[in-house]
Design a protein around this motif. Structure first.
Motif, short mmCIF file in Angstrom:
data_model
loop_
_atom_site.label_atom_id
_atom_site.label_comp_id
_atom_site.label_asym_id
_atom_site.label_seq_id
_atom_site.Cartn_x
_atom_site.Cartn_y
_atom_site.Cartn_z
N ILE A 5 -6.45 -0.32 23.29
CA ILE A 5 -5.23 0.12 22.66
C ILE A 5 -4.47 -1.07 22.10
N LYS A 6 -4.39 -2.12 22.88
CA LYS A 6 -3.65 -3.31 22.47
C LYS A 6 -4.26 -3.94 21.22
N ASP A 7 -5.58 -3.89 21.09
CA ASP A 7 -6.25 -4.52 19.97
C ASP A 7 -6.30 -3.65 18.71
N CYS A 8 -5.91 -2.40 18.80
CA CYS A 8 -5.93 -1.52 17.65
C CYS A 8 -4.79 -1.86 16.69
N VAL A 9 -5.08 -1.67 15.41
CA VAL A 9 -4.08 -1.87 14.38
C VAL A 9 -3.75 -0.50 13.81
N VAL A 10 -2.48 -0.16 13.84
CA VAL A 10 -2.05 1.13 13.33
C VAL A 10 -1.29 0.91 12.03
N LYS A 11 -1.85 1.41 10.95
CA LYS A 11 -1.16 1.35 9.66
C LYS A 11 -0.09 2.43 9.65
N ASN A 12 0.96 2.20 8.89
CA ASN A 12 1.98 3.25 8.78
C ASN A 12 2.62 3.22 7.40
N THR A 13 3.21 4.35 7.07
CA THR A 13 3.91 4.51 5.79
C THR A 13 5.41 4.65 6.03
N LEU A 31 18.96 7.67 14.12
CA LEU A 31 18.49 9.06 14.22
C LEU A 31 17.53 9.28 15.38
N ILE A 32 16.71 8.28 15.68
CA ILE A 32 15.72 8.45 16.75
C ILE A 32 16.07 7.66 18.01
N MET A 33 17.27 7.09 18.02
CA MET A 33 17.85 6.41 19.19
C MET A 33 17.04 5.21 19.67
N VAL A 34 16.70 4.33 18.72
CA VAL A 34 16.07 3.05 19.04
C VAL A 34 16.83 1.97 18.27
N SER A 35 16.46 0.73 18.48
CA SER A 35 17.11 -0.35 17.75
C SER A 35 16.50 -0.52 16.36
N ARG A 36 17.25 -1.14 15.47
CA ARG A 36 16.74 -1.43 14.15
C ARG A 36 15.53 -2.37 14.26
N GLN A 37 15.57 -3.25 15.25
CA GLN A 37 14.46 -4.17 15.46
C GLN A 37 13.17 -3.43 15.80
N THR A 38 13.28 -2.32 16.51
CA THR A 38 12.11 -1.50 16.83
C THR A 38 11.50 -0.94 15.55
N ILE A 39 12.34 -0.45 14.65
CA ILE A 39 11.85 0.08 13.38
C ILE A 39 11.15 -1.03 12.59
N HIS A 40 11.77 -2.19 12.55
CA HIS A 40 11.15 -3.34 11.86
C HIS A 40 9.79 -3.68 12.47
N ALA A 41 9.72 -3.71 13.79
CA ALA A 41 8.47 -4.04 14.47
C ALA A 41 7.37 -3.01 14.18
N ILE A 42 7.74 -1.74 14.12
CA ILE A 42 6.76 -0.70 13.80
C ILE A 42 6.29 -0.88 12.36
N GLU A 43 7.21 -1.05 11.43
CA GLU A 43 6.85 -1.21 10.02
C GLU A 43 5.95 -2.43 9.79
N SER A 44 6.19 -3.49 10.51
CA SER A 44 5.40 -4.71 10.32
C SER A 44 4.10 -4.72 11.13
N GLY A 45 3.84 -3.64 11.88
CA GLY A 45 2.61 -3.53 12.64
C GLY A 45 2.59 -4.33 13.93
N LYS A 46 3.73 -4.81 14.36
CA LYS A 46 3.81 -5.59 15.60
C LYS A 46 3.99 -4.70 16.83
N TYR A 47 4.34 -3.44 16.60
CA TYR A 47 4.58 -2.52 17.71
C TYR A 47 4.01 -1.16 17.35
N VAL A 48 3.25 -0.59 18.26
CA VAL A 48 2.72 0.76 18.09
C VAL A 48 3.60 1.70 18.89
#
Length: 78
Positions: A5-13, A31-48
């Motif tokens: 799981i850790k080694d997988c890369v998840v692309k996102n739109t 809207l989803i009750m997380v930090s802006r940094q979490t959204i940034h991390a998801i968008e940049s592929g650093k967080y699944v």
């Protein structure tokens, strides 16, 4: 199993979907009750995101999880 799981890369739109709804990272985060940094991390592929978080994101964009998140082709062979 955890290493797979850790080694997988998840692309996102996420960035594209945000633009369609005219939402900033901060707007979506609120809207989803997380930090802006979490959204940034998801968008940049650093967080699944968790399944719950992915479901919340898909709900906001009125689409399916698969329309927002996708495994890299190479991850299917691991």
């Amino acid at each position: 199993m955890l290493n797979l799981i850790k080694d997988c890369v998840v692309k996102n739109t996420l960035k594209v979907e945000r633009a369609k709804k005219n939402l900033t990272q901060a707007d979506l985060a609120k809207l989803i009750m997380v930090s802006r940094q979490t959204i940034h991390a998801i968008e940049s592929g650093k967080y699944v995101p968790s399944t719950v978080l992915a479901l919340k994101i898909a709900h906001i964009f009125e689409t399916t999880i698969e329309e927002v998140f996708e495994l890299e082709e190479s991850d299917w062979s691991k």
